[in-house]
Design an enzyme around this catalytic site. Structure first.
Site, PDB file in Angstrom:
ATOM      1  N   ARG A  59     -36.637  45.631 -45.256  1.00 55.05           N
ATOM      2  CA  ARG A  59     -35.292  45.361 -45.778  1.00 55.05           C
ATOM      3  C   ARG A  59     -35.376  45.005 -47.272  1.00 55.05           C
ATOM      4  O   ARG A  59     -34.397  45.090 -48.006  1.00 55.05           O
ATOM      5  CB  ARG A  59     -34.592  44.255 -44.975  1.00 55.05           C
ATOM      6  CG  ARG A  59     -33.201  43.927 -45.456  1.00 55.05           C
ATOM      7  CD  ARG A  59     -32.317  43.224 -44.428  1.00 55.05           C
ATOM      8  NE  ARG A  59     -33.001  42.223 -43.640  1.00 55.05           N
ATOM      9  CZ  ARG A  59     -33.332  41.003 -44.059  1.00 55.05           C
ATOM     10  NH1 ARG A  59     -33.025  40.604 -45.279  1.00 55.05           N
ATOM     11  NH2 ARG A  59     -33.976  40.159 -43.259  1.00 55.05           N
ATOM     12  N   TYR A 112     -10.751  54.584 -56.600  1.00 52.51           N
ATOM     13  CA  TYR A 112     -11.038  55.035 -55.232  1.00 52.51           C
ATOM     14  C   TYR A 112     -10.389  54.053 -54.249  1.00 52.51           C
ATOM     15  O   TYR A 112     -10.527  52.837 -54.400  1.00 52.51           O
ATOM     16  CB  TYR A 112     -12.557  55.099 -55.041  1.00 52.51           C
ATOM     17  CG  TYR A 112     -12.962  55.231 -53.606  1.00 52.51           C
ATOM     18  CD1 TYR A 112     -12.494  56.293 -52.833  1.00 52.51           C
ATOM     19  CD2 TYR A 112     -13.781  54.284 -53.004  1.00 52.51           C
ATOM     20  CE1 TYR A 112     -12.843  56.402 -51.501  1.00 52.51           C
ATOM     21  CE2 TYR A 112     -14.148  54.391 -51.669  1.00 52.51           C
ATOM     22  CZ  TYR A 112     -13.664  55.454 -50.930  1.00 52.51           C
ATOM     23  OH  TYR A 112     -14.004  55.560 -49.606  1.00 52.51           O
ATOM     24  N   ASP A 183     -17.824  52.820 -62.277  1.00 56.23           N
ATOM     25  CA  ASP A 183     -18.107  53.708 -61.150  1.00 56.23           C
ATOM     26  C   ASP A 183     -18.220  55.112 -61.735  1.00 56.23           C
ATOM     27  O   ASP A 183     -17.235  55.724 -62.118  1.00 56.23           O
ATOM     28  CB  ASP A 183     -16.978  53.608 -60.111  1.00 56.23           C
ATOM     29  CG  ASP A 183     -17.232  54.474 -58.875  1.00 56.23           C
ATOM     30  OD1 ASP A 183     -17.958  55.479 -58.999  1.00 56.23           O
ATOM     31  OD2 ASP A 183     -16.693  54.157 -57.803  1.00 56.23           O
ATOM     32  N   LYS A 208     -22.002  61.674 -52.958  1.00 54.18           N
ATOM     33  CA  LYS A 208     -21.272  62.783 -53.573  1.00 54.18           C
ATOM     34  C   LYS A 208     -22.229  63.708 -54.347  1.00 54.18           C
ATOM     35  O   LYS A 208     -23.092  64.295 -53.762  1.00 54.18           O
ATOM     36  CB  LYS A 208     -20.156  62.243 -54.469  1.00 54.18           C
ATOM     37  CG  LYS A 208     -19.366  61.080 -53.847  1.00 54.18           C
ATOM     38  CD  LYS A 208     -18.642  61.455 -52.590  1.00 54.18           C
ATOM     39  CE  LYS A 208     -17.742  60.319 -52.151  1.00 54.18           C
ATOM     40  NZ  LYS A 208     -17.317  60.342 -50.795  1.00 54.18           N
TER      41      LYS A 208
END
Ligand code: PLP
Length: 387
Positions: A59, A112, A183, A208
């Site tokens: 992790r 977004y 972003d 994306k």
């Protein structure tokens, strides 16, 4: 052991088109694999006398993340390695955790919808305050910065494709001591590198363009600031917002072709936007590559391309737009963007979309198919609106 192509910003700096291919490779050697293996493990054995903190538990770190994080940092010109996250939203949550308690964040009203929803949830819980702005209206944003703690920029915005004056806004934020987060999902580092313009933090939905094949969900955050990096890294570890090693491998494999994918999808977008603008069933077309687009001049000055998303209105109702989307054959009716295949959706079908997004607006993510086939599909679907 990865081979970094050349020093960031140095005289030997490789072209980004080369970096996406050559960065993050294993060191050359006889019989060596040209790709890093995928490491599937949840933990690392340790020698008590060495106790290496870098590889303790999966992790905290996984060697499969490292080459992607290295290449993305080089592309964005970050001085510290990137941080891969389990999704774009996990990256966004980590960046929002940098907002001081009760702090004011200035944010584009057409960000977004997931970012808007999370910010509104945090505001309702009293964690932070938000002021929504028209990010293309520079005076409005600069004025809002007077009281702000954080500036959030998306440019071009999703789905309205408004273009912010990124250079000016980042310099105003810096001058006022306002932390800035960009972003950069729509532009990718091949079209715009906000850290070089003064941004404190850059983030991506790697889902994306960077991975590019609609087969993974991933995110990433980049910064050159040690303190912010430590906070973001700590957030990722403690909130468990990590990437699967297989997804990290696929993302790097997809990144290798980013430059050629963008070249084709942007050329397709320019052609389709120009054709759409001439079609009688189409109202407004938003694409920064169109000379008449309100964001054109700014995008031409500050970006190395206009991206591959087009938003356009059709007919005069949601039903008209639904009819067009239903008539697509080659283009897939689906949300998301940035893959090799073209996707389109009526954006306001999402209840979380801002009210100011027209109900008959279709967002088209343009892929790398032949432009003529895409236009044939679009034209045929639009012609169903003829009465
Ligand atoms: N940022 C932008 C601009 C997006 O379009 C999206 C998703 O559509 C996200 C962030 C969220 O990314 P993810 O879906 O990988 O969580």
């Amino acid at each position: 052991m990865t081979s970094t192509a050349s020093p960031v910003g140095g005289p030997d700096r490789l072209d980004p088109k080369t970096l996406v291919v050559a960065g993050g490779r294993p060191a050359h050697g006889h019989d060596g694999a040209v790709n890093h293996p995928v490491t599937f493990t949840s933990t690392y054995a340790y020698a008590p006398e060495r106790n290496d903190p870098a590889r303790t538990y999966a992790r905290f770190s996984n060697p499969t993340w490292d080459p992607f994080e290295e290449v993305l940092a080089t592309l964005e010109e970050a001085e510290l390695p990137g941080l891969l996250f389990g999704s774009g939203m996990a990256a966004i949550a980590a960046a929002l955790n940098l907002v001081p308690a009760g702090g004011l964040m200035v944010m584009p009203r057409h960000s977004y919808n997931g970012s808007l929803a999370l910010v509104q949830e945090l505001e309702a819980a009293g964690r932070l305050r938000v002021q929504l702005v028209d990010v293309a209206d520079t005076d409005q944003v600069v004025q809002a910065l007077e009281q702000a703690d954080v500036l959030w920029i998306e440019s071009p915005t999703n789905p309205m494709l408004e273009v912010a004056d990124v250079t000016r806004l980042l310099s105003e934020a810096r001058g006022k001591g306002v932390l800035s987060v960009v972003d950069n999902t729509f532009a990718t580092p091949l079209l715009q590198r906000p850290l070089t313009l003064g941004a404190d933090v850059v983030l991506h939905s790697v889902t994306k363009y960077l991975s590019g094949h609609s087969d993974v969900i991933l995110g990433a955050v980049l910064t050159s600031n040690e303190e912010l990096h430590a906070k973001l890294h700590g957030y990722r570890t403690l909130h468990g917002a990590i990437a699967s090693p297989m997804d990290a491998f696929l993302a790097l494999r997809g990144l290798r072709t980013l430059s050629v994918r963008l070249e084709r999808s942007q050329a397709n977008s320019q052609f389709l936007a120009e054709e759409l603008a001439k079609h009688p069933a189409v109202g407004e077309v938003r694409y920064p590559g169109l000379v008449e687009d309100p964001g054109h001049q700014r995008a031409a000055a500050q970006m190395q391309g206009f991206g591959s998303v087009i938003s356009f209105t059709v007919g005069d109702s949601a039903a008209d737009a639904d009819q067009v989307v239903a008539a697509f054959g080659l283009i897939t009716a689906a949300t998301s963007l940035g893959g090799v295949e073209s996707l389109a959706e009526r954006r306001a079908r999402h209840a979380s979309e801002p009210q100011s997004v027209p109900e008959n607006l279709i967002r088209l993510s343009v892929g790398i198919e032949a432009a003529t086939d895409l236009w044939a599909d679009l034209a045929r679907a639009l012609d169903t609106l003829k009465r």
